[in-house]
Each structure stands twice: as C-alpha cells, then as structure tokens.
Design a protein around this motif. Structure first.
Motif, PDB file in Angstrom:
ATOM      1  N   GLU A  60       0.837  -1.205   0.000  1.00 21.57           N
ATOM      2  CA  GLU A  60       0.000   0.000   0.000  1.00 21.57           C
ATOM      3  C   GLU A  60       0.876   1.261   0.000  1.00 21.57           C
ATOM      4  N   PRO A  61       0.386   2.358  -0.637  1.00 21.37           N
ATOM      5  CA  PRO A  61       1.173   3.602  -0.697  1.00 21.37           C
ATOM      6  C   PRO A  61       1.522   4.166   0.678  1.00 21.37           C
ATOM      7  N   ARG A  62       0.687   3.898   1.681  1.00 20.91           N
ATOM      8  CA  ARG A  62       0.955   4.418   3.025  1.00 20.91           C
ATOM      9  C   ARG A  62       2.238   3.835   3.613  1.00 20.91           C
ATOM     10  N   GLY A  63       2.777   2.803   2.965  1.00 17.67           N
ATOM     11  CA  GLY A  63       3.980   2.162   3.468  1.00 17.67           C
ATOM     12  C   GLY A  63       5.157   3.119   3.594  1.00 17.67           C
ATOM     13  N   ASP A  64       5.320   4.049   2.616  1.00 17.12           N
ATOM     14  CA  ASP A  64       6.413   5.029   2.679  1.00 17.12           C
ATOM     15  C   ASP A  64       6.293   5.911   3.914  1.00 17.12           C
ATOM     16  N   ALA A  65       5.071   6.409   4.158  1.00 21.06           N
ATOM     17  CA  ALA A  65       4.862   7.302   5.302  1.00 21.06           C
ATOM     18  C   ALA A  65       5.057   6.560   6.620  1.00 21.06           C
ATOM     19  N   LEU A  66       4.565   5.326   6.705  1.00 21.08           N
ATOM     20  CA  LEU A  66       4.714   4.538   7.932  1.00 21.08           C
ATOM     21  C   LEU A  66       6.181   4.192   8.191  1.00 21.08           C
ATOM     22  N   TRP A  67       6.910   3.889   7.121  1.00 22.79           N
ATOM     23  CA  TRP A  67       8.329   3.578   7.276  1.00 22.79           C
ATOM     24  C   TRP A  67       9.104   4.811   7.736  1.00 22.79           C
ATOM     25  N   GLY A  68       8.792   5.967   7.124  1.00 26.39           N
ATOM     26  CA  GLY A  68       9.433   7.202   7.551  1.00 26.39           C
ATOM     27  C   GLY A  68       9.122   7.527   8.997  1.00 26.39           C
ATOM     28  N   ALA A  69       7.874   7.288   9.414  1.00 28.97           N
ATOM     29  CA  ALA A  69       7.484   7.536  10.804  1.00 28.97           C
ATOM     30  C   ALA A  69       8.213   6.598  11.756  1.00 28.97           C
ATOM     31  N   SER A  70       8.390   5.345  11.359  1.00 30.48           N
ATOM     32  CA  SER A  70       9.094   4.371  12.208  1.00 30.48           C
ATOM     33  C   SER A  70      10.542   4.796  12.436  1.00 30.48           C
ATOM     34  N   LEU A  71      11.199   5.213  11.365  1.00 31.64           N
ATOM     35  CA  LEU A  71      12.566   5.725  11.493  1.00 31.64           C
ATOM     36  C   LEU A  71      12.607   6.957  12.393  1.00 31.64           C
TER      37      LEU A  71
END
Length: 442
Positions: A60-71
């Motif tokens: 899903e496209p939200r994956g980039d935002a979630l990954w950035g948030a995790s970092l």
C-alpha cells in the motif's frame, strides 16, 4: 647493564605490553563496527524496508509514510535519552554496560522481527523502533571510545578504519544472505526473508561480543537516581552554555542538516531503486554489494585524507559529492546509470561519517566525551533523522513521485555546507576560557 641500555630495555618491555593491549582493544572496537553495520544495511537500508512495505503493509502507498514515521520515532527516542545517559555513563564509568544493554535490545528485537508477517504493522513498527533505537543509541557509547583508542594524529584514520570494517561487515552479510534473498523480498519468499532477520541478529551478536570481553571501564560506580539527577542537571548546563563554544555549536547544527539527508538516502534507497527504477531483489543485492565495496575504500582513503587536510575540508568535499549524487539519482532513468550513482554515494558515505566523527572528537572536552557524543550521536544525529525520512515519506505519498521527494534533500546538504564553512576545526576547547568558566569541565 648501562643506564642507557637499562632504560631502553624498560621502554621496550612496556611498549611491547602496551601495543599488545592496544592492538587487541583496537581490533575489538573495529570488529563491533563490522557487527553492527550488518543491522544497518539489512534492517534500515535494504531488506526490512522492502519487507515492511511489500509484505507487512502489503504494497500500500501508506507504506512510505509509515516507514518514515518508524525511522523518525526511533531516532526521537535516542535523541531525547542519549545526552542524559551519556552524562550518566561519564559519571559512573559504566560506558560498556550502557553499550551492552542497547546492543542487547537491538539484537533481540531484530530476531523477533523474523516472526512478523502481512498485516502486522503495529507489532513490526514497535519492534523496529526498539531495534533501531538500540542500534543507534549504542553508537553514542561506541563512538565515545574513539578519543581513547586513537591518538590525535591518527584519529581520522582510525575513524575511517572503523567505517571500512563496518562496510566490510555489510558486504559479508549481503554475501551470506544472497541465497535466501535472491528470489525476492515478497510474500512468496517470506520464509527465507524472515530467516535472514534471525541470521542478522546472530551475526550482530557474535561479532559484537569480543568488545565486551576486551574493553574495561575505568571505574565502576553503580548508576542510581543521584546520577540521573546529576546527568539531567549537567545536560541542562551544557545546553545553556553551548553557545560559549561557537565552533562546536555551529558544527553540530551543520551536522544536523547534512546528516539528515544522508540518513534519509540510506533509509529510502532500496525503496527508491525498486519502486522508481524497477530493480529486482537480486539486482538490489548486487547494487548494495557494489556500494559497500566502494564505501570500504572511501572510508580508508578519506580517513587518511582527513589526517592530512583536516576534518573540515574533508566534510566540505564529501558534501559536494553528495550534492552531485542527488542530482545524478534524480536524473537517472536506467539501472546502469544508477550503479554509477551508487559507486559515488558509497565513496562519500563512510567518508563523511568518519570525518564528522573525527571533527567531533577534536572539539570534545575529554572529561565529558560520552555526554558530548550523546549530543552528537543523539540530540543532533538522531533528531536530524526525524525530519528527513518524514518529509521524504510525506512528499512521496502526496506527490506520488519519489524524485520530487529526493530533490528536497538538496536543501539539507546546501544548508549543512554553508554552516560547516564557518567552523574553526582547530579550536582547542580543552583550554578554552569558556570551558574554564564552567568549572566542571576541567
């Protein structure tokens, strides 16, 4: 035996023992970098980011935002606690104990990530935050050993050797795990991918272990609430008086900006290569092997250059290279050209970090080395990693184009370059009047 011969014999004996200890200490310190960079390349740069987006977030496209948030969250945690724990480590003399605890958290959480699967977003985020916070937090205490291990004349080379060993470790883990990952980081190959996470944890633990057997803390005082309170007061004092050390303050601010861009590139490079340029998992492994190889040579070569021309000039040179890397990555439309971009990025990746660590070591008062490295690795190093990944992830998600997100990183490099030009790299803070006024810094 004549007095001269007697004195020479005593010198030879003491030197033989000294170098035996020093070589063992230096090798164990370098080996730790060999160990922990396996986590960085697999869990932050290559395999886990793709696994997180493609499998856990199911593409899903939200994956980039979630990954950035995790970092960003993991870095925020380290940014908040590092200066206080760094001061506590200085007071108690238990630097190795702090390093061990952070390393243990990272190893265990990495192994547990091998149990995650599709849809387990919350669990994966929590475990990754713990693993990355453990890895990044441990660097505060690890880097603080550098001024003790290296002389002032060799600090650039030793710092470069550390990063070279780290990239050698990254190359080793990529070669080791190639058979498991060559079929792709996709749900069909999930069993092999998750097995690779267990092996990363094992690799990290095994090669990090010698450091904890070889290094010795100078003093061993129990850490209690008194130390925590004193550490907080010391950190408050340092923050309130940091402008008394304009070169240190300016360097840390410069580091904040350019390190932000570097960490963002590292965190999103595999996602960018696969989603924008269509790299397969097998091609990505080869690509990162190439990058790690040039990073090894870059760390060693620029480590020597740092001792020759100074860390400031070296940092300026590497930041110019990084700007070129960004423009090449934006302009590239084919995989072959991206390989050339990776070669240049690898050359500057370890060298910019090694030169920065050397610069910080030169500007740091010896008595508060762990506390000040807490600000370097923690407050400025990790806090800088919050903005970049989040901005990249948000721009990528909203614009639907990772090239636009990548272009935004040029601003971070330009600001960092402008700030570093005003730093006096030869400032001697150990004898600075402001340090004397602080009293506790003597």
């Amino acid at each position: 035996m004549t007095p001269l011969k007697n004195r020479f014999a005593q010198f030879e004996k003491s030197t033989r023992g000294f170098w035996g200890v020093q070589k063992k200490t230096l090798f164990s310190w370098l080996l730790f970098d060999f160990a922990n960079t396996s986590f960085s390349v697999m869990m932050v740069t290559f395999a886990f980011p793709l696994y997180f987006k493609n499998v856990i977030c199911e593409g899903e496209p939200r994956g980039d935002a979630l990954w950035g948030a995790s970092l960003g969250i993991s870095m925020l945690i380290v940014a908040v606690i590092s200066p206080v724990l760094g001061a506590a480590a200085d007071f108690s003399g238990r630097r190795k104990r702090f390093l061990f605890v952070f390393t243990l958290f990272s190893v265990v959480a990495t192994a547990l990530l091998g149990l995650t699967g599709p849809g387990m977003v919350v669990i994966a985020v929590v475990l990754f935050v713990i693993a990355n916070a453990g890895f990044e937090g441990g660097l505060v205490f690890y880097d603080a050993y550098l001024p003790e291990i290296a002389s002032e004349r060799s600090i650039g080379r030793v710092s470069g050797y550390g990063f070279a060993m780290g990239y050698l470790g990254a190359l080793a883990i990529l070669l080791l795990l190639f058979p498991l990952l060559k079929e792709g980081i996709v749900i069909e190959n999930m069993q092999n991918v998750t097995l690779s996470f267990f092996l990363v944890a094992l690799f990290f633990a095994v090669f990090a272990a010698p450091l904890f057997f070889v290094l010795r803390d100078e003093k061993k005082t129990a850490v209690n609430m008194h130390f925590v309170g004193r550490s907080i007061r010391e950190v408050k004092y340092t923050i309130s008086h940091i402008m008394n050390y304009p070169d240190l303050a300016r360097f840390l601010l410069a580091f904040f900006f350019y390190n932000d861009a570097i960490l963002t590139i590292i965190g999103f490079s595999s996602i960018y290569a696969q989603n924008t340029l269509g790299f397969t998992s097998g091609e990505l492994i080869i690509f990162f092997m190439v990058v790690q190889t040039t990073a090894i040579f870059g760390s060693v070569i620029f480590g020597v250059i740092t001792d020759k021309i100074g860390p400031k000039r070296t940092i300026v040179l590497t930041l110019i290279i990084w700007c070129v890397v960004i423009m090449m990555a934006i302009a590239t439309t084919d995989k072959l050209f991206f390989y050339y971009t990776g070669l240049l990025a690898g050359m500057s990746m370890g060298s910019s970090k090694a030169a920065s660590r050397s610069m910080m070591a030169r500007l740091t008062p010896p008595k508060h080395v762990t506390e000040f490295f807490g600000f370097y690795d923690g407050t400025f190093g990790k806090a800088s990693a919050i903005a970049g990944p989040v901005i990249f992830g948000v721009i990528s998600s909203l614009a639907g184009d990772q090239r636009i997100a990548l272009a935004s990183l040029l601003l971070f490099f330009v600001i960092g370059l402008f700030l570093i030009l005003g730093v006096r790299s030869r400032a001697a803070y150990a004898n600075d009047a402001a340090m004397v006024d602080g009293g506790d810094y003597l």
